[in-house]
Motif scaffolding. Structure first.
Motif, PDB file in Angstrom:
ATOM      1  N   LEU A  85      38.908  18.116  65.366  1.00 45.45           N
ATOM      2  CA  LEU A  85      37.524  18.416  64.973  1.00 45.45           C
ATOM      3  C   LEU A  85      37.480  19.896  64.604  1.00 45.45           C
ATOM      4  O   LEU A  85      37.882  20.758  65.390  1.00 45.45           O
ATOM      5  CB  LEU A  85      36.561  18.114  66.127  1.00 45.45           C
ATOM      6  CG  LEU A  85      35.078  18.326  65.836  1.00 45.45           C
ATOM      7  CD1 LEU A  85      34.558  17.302  64.827  1.00 45.45           C
ATOM      8  CD2 LEU A  85      34.240  18.221  67.118  1.00 45.45           C
ATOM      9  N   ASP A  87      35.208  23.148  62.999  1.00 47.65           N
ATOM     10  CA  ASP A  87      33.825  23.573  62.748  1.00 47.65           C
ATOM     11  C   ASP A  87      33.662  24.159  61.336  1.00 47.65           C
ATOM     12  O   ASP A  87      34.636  24.261  60.575  1.00 47.65           O
ATOM     13  CB  ASP A  87      33.327  24.531  63.844  1.00 47.65           C
ATOM     14  CG  ASP A  87      33.892  25.939  63.735  1.00 47.65           C
ATOM     15  OD1 ASP A  87      34.591  26.244  62.761  1.00 47.65           O
ATOM     16  OD2 ASP A  87      33.617  26.752  64.651  1.00 47.65           O
ATOM     17  N   LYS A  91      37.452  26.660  62.383  1.00 51.99           N
ATOM     18  CA  LYS A  91      38.116  26.730  63.693  1.00 51.99           C
ATOM     19  C   LYS A  91      38.280  25.327  64.287  1.00 51.99           C
ATOM     20  O   LYS A  91      37.325  24.538  64.299  1.00 51.99           O
ATOM     21  CB  LYS A  91      37.279  27.596  64.651  1.00 51.99           C
ATOM     22  CG  LYS A  91      37.934  27.755  66.009  1.00 51.99           C
ATOM     23  CD  LYS A  91      37.062  28.522  66.977  1.00 51.99           C
ATOM     24  CE  LYS A  91      37.691  28.525  68.357  1.00 51.99           C
ATOM     25  NZ  LYS A  91      36.822  29.083  69.380  1.00 51.99           N
ATOM     26  N   VAL A  93      38.090  22.972  67.029  1.00 48.30           N
ATOM     27  CA  VAL A  93      37.406  23.011  68.325  1.00 48.30           C
ATOM     28  C   VAL A  93      37.844  21.867  69.248  1.00 48.30           C
ATOM     29  O   VAL A  93      37.559  21.874  70.438  1.00 48.30           O
ATOM     30  CB  VAL A  93      35.864  23.002  68.147  1.00 48.30           C
ATOM     31  CG1 VAL A  93      35.392  24.311  67.546  1.00 48.30           C
ATOM     32  CG2 VAL A  93      35.400  21.829  67.302  1.00 48.30           C
ATOM     33  N   PHE A 115      30.697  19.801  60.729  1.00 46.31           N
ATOM     34  CA  PHE A 115      32.085  19.719  61.197  1.00 46.31           C
ATOM     35  C   PHE A 115      32.892  18.834  60.251  1.00 46.31           C
ATOM     36  O   PHE A 115      32.322  18.107  59.441  1.00 46.31           O
ATOM     37  CB  PHE A 115      32.150  19.103  62.609  1.00 46.31           C
ATOM     38  CG  PHE A 115      31.570  19.982  63.668  1.00 46.31           C
ATOM     39  CD1 PHE A 115      32.365  20.891  64.355  1.00 46.31           C
ATOM     40  CD2 PHE A 115      30.217  19.917  63.983  1.00 46.31           C
ATOM     41  CE1 PHE A 115      31.830  21.705  65.333  1.00 46.31           C
ATOM     42  CE2 PHE A 115      29.667  20.745  64.954  1.00 46.31           C
ATOM     43  CZ  PHE A 115      30.479  21.640  65.634  1.00 46.31           C
TER      44      PHE A 115
ATOM     45  N   GLN B 255      25.841  29.443  60.457  1.00 49.66           N
ATOM     46  CA  GLN B 255      26.587  28.769  61.527  1.00 49.66           C
ATOM     47  C   GLN B 255      27.680  29.687  62.062  1.00 49.66           C
ATOM     48  O   GLN B 255      28.478  30.212  61.295  1.00 49.66           O
ATOM     49  CB  GLN B 255      27.221  27.491  60.984  1.00 49.66           C
ATOM     50  CG  GLN B 255      26.195  26.531  60.381  1.00 49.66           C
ATOM     51  CD  GLN B 255      26.837  25.322  59.736  1.00 49.66           C
ATOM     52  OE1 GLN B 255      27.186  24.369  60.403  1.00 49.66           O
ATOM     53  NE2 GLN B 255      26.999  25.360  58.424  1.00 49.66           N
ATOM     54  N   THR B 257      30.771  30.205  65.095  1.00 48.13           N
ATOM     55  CA  THR B 257      31.604  29.546  66.107  1.00 48.13           C
ATOM     56  C   THR B 257      31.265  30.117  67.481  1.00 48.13           C
ATOM     57  O   THR B 257      31.048  31.313  67.620  1.00 48.13           O
ATOM     58  CB  THR B 257      33.098  29.796  65.802  1.00 48.13           C
ATOM     59  OG1 THR B 257      33.364  29.311  64.486  1.00 48.13           O
ATOM     60  CG2 THR B 257      33.995  29.089  66.790  1.00 48.13           C
ATOM     61  N   VAL B 260      34.194  27.268  73.214  1.00 49.00           N
ATOM     62  CA  VAL B 260      34.483  25.837  73.320  1.00 49.00           C
ATOM     63  C   VAL B 260      34.961  25.561  74.740  1.00 49.00           C
ATOM     64  O   VAL B 260      35.935  26.158  75.193  1.00 49.00           O
ATOM     65  CB  VAL B 260      35.566  25.415  72.293  1.00 49.00           C
ATOM     66  CG1 VAL B 260      35.901  23.943  72.433  1.00 49.00           C
ATOM     67  CG2 VAL B 260      35.098  25.734  70.878  1.00 49.00           C
ATOM     68  N   THR B 269      34.191  17.690  75.459  1.00 49.95           N
ATOM     69  CA  THR B 269      34.201  19.080  75.018  1.00 49.95           C
ATOM     70  C   THR B 269      32.768  19.488  74.678  1.00 49.95           C
ATOM     71  O   THR B 269      32.049  18.745  74.009  1.00 49.95           O
ATOM     72  CB  THR B 269      35.109  19.249  73.778  1.00 49.95           C
ATOM     73  OG1 THR B 269      36.462  19.002  74.183  1.00 49.95           O
ATOM     74  CG2 THR B 269      35.024  20.649  73.198  1.00 49.95           C
ATOM     75  N   ILE B 271      30.629  22.395  72.794  1.00 52.51           N
ATOM     76  CA  ILE B 271      30.795  23.498  71.848  1.00 52.51           C
ATOM     77  C   ILE B 271      29.529  24.350  71.864  1.00 52.51           C
ATOM     78  O   ILE B 271      28.466  23.913  71.405  1.00 52.51           O
ATOM     79  CB  ILE B 271      31.092  22.960  70.426  1.00 52.51           C
ATOM     80  CG1 ILE B 271      32.315  22.027  70.471  1.00 52.51           C
ATOM     81  CG2 ILE B 271      31.316  24.096  69.442  1.00 52.51           C
ATOM     82  CD1 ILE B 271      32.444  21.117  69.276  1.00 52.51           C
TER      83      ILE B 271
END
Lengths: 146, 300
Positions: A85, A87, A91, A93, A115, B255, B257, B260, B269, B271
């Motif tokens: 997955l 982003d 990156k 994730v 994503f 957006q 990052t 995580v 997970t 995020i």
């Protein structure tokens, strides 16, 4: 007679392609869907009749307030798919190769974002052998996080 | 069989498969024309070729997002089930099957049993009109009817109903119909969200959710482009979606990052990303006016 043979073979191949698509849907229904448990399937299934070494990419939006379940589901002959997955900034994730190629994983996000879900069907160990083709699917389910 | 014959058979087969999968230009009544779809592609691609899919909005997920943002059920907003007899072309039937599906998901999400039953009957009738009766197992419809009072079961079965419809359409090379159902459903969901937003102007959560649909729309437009393959009905609908996209350019989404976190026990997970949505009220009003205009054109 010659033309008839050609027509019969062509029709047979077309029909068999359609049967293969249907078989994968039946496989999704009978084998894969139950792995979503209480997550609701997001309308469609992705994938189908895939070949060893095949890569797929699914562009998705994951929304805040929802929980998601990713399910990779393949016929045993193909083995477990590698799932990543990624982003919107590129990156990675989640990478199931860090978790023994587990085929079911839950994801939640703090805020809504785009994503990419990449999957790779494992390639044949013997590169010179004919690659196997079979059903390989990716299911995405969701439920309210509250 | 000689090598020449074998080669001829393979060439003819390849040509036939190409024609079969790519389809031709279509018009209002060209729903049965073949389409080269996402799912079809997965079976026909060359080894090593990457298959790309665009996620489409889920009616139940959008209804769930709206419900959790504190919206209220307003039955007057929904398309009248009686109007289903007015839709005579396959394209208008497909778009309105999506509209009624969104209404069904919305009614079910807010636990309005009677409305859910009415919309279920309408959806079933329209699906049959579109020649999709083979898509549904008799037990599925019977199960929906017996679970009408259990929201989660009902929503699950509604999802199953639309999944079966989509799979049936793909199997029968009618992905253009599937695309119109999806677009019609999303349009109705957004029409409802906009109206909920105007009913509760202080509910910033709904406004943010409408603004965030900019991301969903991007994928939907690409999905429609893939599904169209010359079908005029899908192309026309996608042009309308692109008009919405132009208005959405006035909404800025950033957006970033974030951290995580994967649970030690595995399996999940989280995020912790950051998204900044600049909700401009003027743009939002323009968007909602456009959603209303397109939706009313679909249901008229």
């Amino acid at each position: 007679m010659h033309n008839l043979k050609i027509l019969v073979v062509s029709a047979g191949l077309i029909l068999s392609s359609q049967i293969l698509f249907s078989q994968c849907r039946t496989f999704a229904k009978n084998t894969c869907e139950s792995q979503l448990e209480d997550y609701m399937l997001n309308g469609r299934m992705y994938g189908g009749y895939m070949v060893q070494g095949q890569e797929t990419e699914l562009f998705i939006v994951l929304s805040a307030g929802q929980k998601y379940r990713i399910v990779g589901c393949t016929k045993p002959a193909l083995g477990s798919v590698w799932i990543q997955l990624i982003d919107g900034n590129g990156k990675v994730v989640f990478d199931n190769s860090e978790h023994d190629l587990v085929q079911t994983w839950d994801i939640s996000v703090k805020s809504t974002q785009e994503f990419r879900l990449r999957t790779f069907v494992p390639d044949a160990k013997n590169k010179s052998a004919t690659r196997i083709r079979d059903c390989s699917l990716l299911l995405l389910g969701s439920k309210s996080a509250s | 069989m000689s090598r020449t014959n074998i080669r001829t058979i393979f060439l003819l087969t390849a040509c036939t498969l190409t024609l079969w999968s790519c389809g031709g230009a279509g018009g209002e009544e060209a729903e049965n024309e073949d389409q080269f779809t996402e799912e079809d592609a997965s079976g026909l691609v060359n080894e090593g070729e990457k298959v790309v899919y665009y996620g489409t909005p889920s009616l139940v997920e959008v209804a769930s997002i709206m419900e959790s943002s504190g919206a209220e059920f307003t039955p007057e907003l929904l398309n009248d089930p009686e109007a289903s007899i007015n839709y005579s072309t396959n394209n208008s039937k497909a778009l309105n099957l999506g509209v009624y599906g969104a209404d069904l998901a919305y009614a079910a999400m807010f636990k309005h049993t009677q409305e859910s039953i009415n919309y279920l009957k309408t959806v079933k009738g329209m699906a049959e009109d579109l020649g999709m009766s083979g898509a549904f197992e008799t037990e599925l419809l019977a199960t929906i009817e017996t679970n009408i009072n259990n929201r989660d079961s009902l929503l699950d079965l509604v999802t199953d109903f639309y999944w079966s419809a989509d799979a049936y359409l793909q199997d029968n090379d009618r992905s253009n119909v599937a695309a119109l159902i999806i677009a019609g459903g999303w349009m109705e969901s957004m029409y409802l969200a906009c109206n909920m937003s105007s009913i509760s102007p202080n509910n910033g959560e709904i406004k943010t959710k409408i603004a965030e649909q900019k991301l969903i729309l991007k994928n939907l437009v690409l999905f429609m482009e893939d599904a169209a393959k010359g079908d005029q009905g899908v192309i026309d609908m996608n042009e309308k979606l692109k008009e919405l996209q132009k208005i959405y350019e006035g909404i800025e989404i950033t957006q970033e990052t974030g951290v995580v976190e994967t649970q030690e026990s595995g399996g999940e997970t989280v995020i912790a990303n950051e998204t900044t949505v600049n909700v401009n009220n003027t743009v939002l009003m323009e968007l909602c006016a456009k959603f209303g205009e397109i939706r009313n054109e679909i249901v008229k």
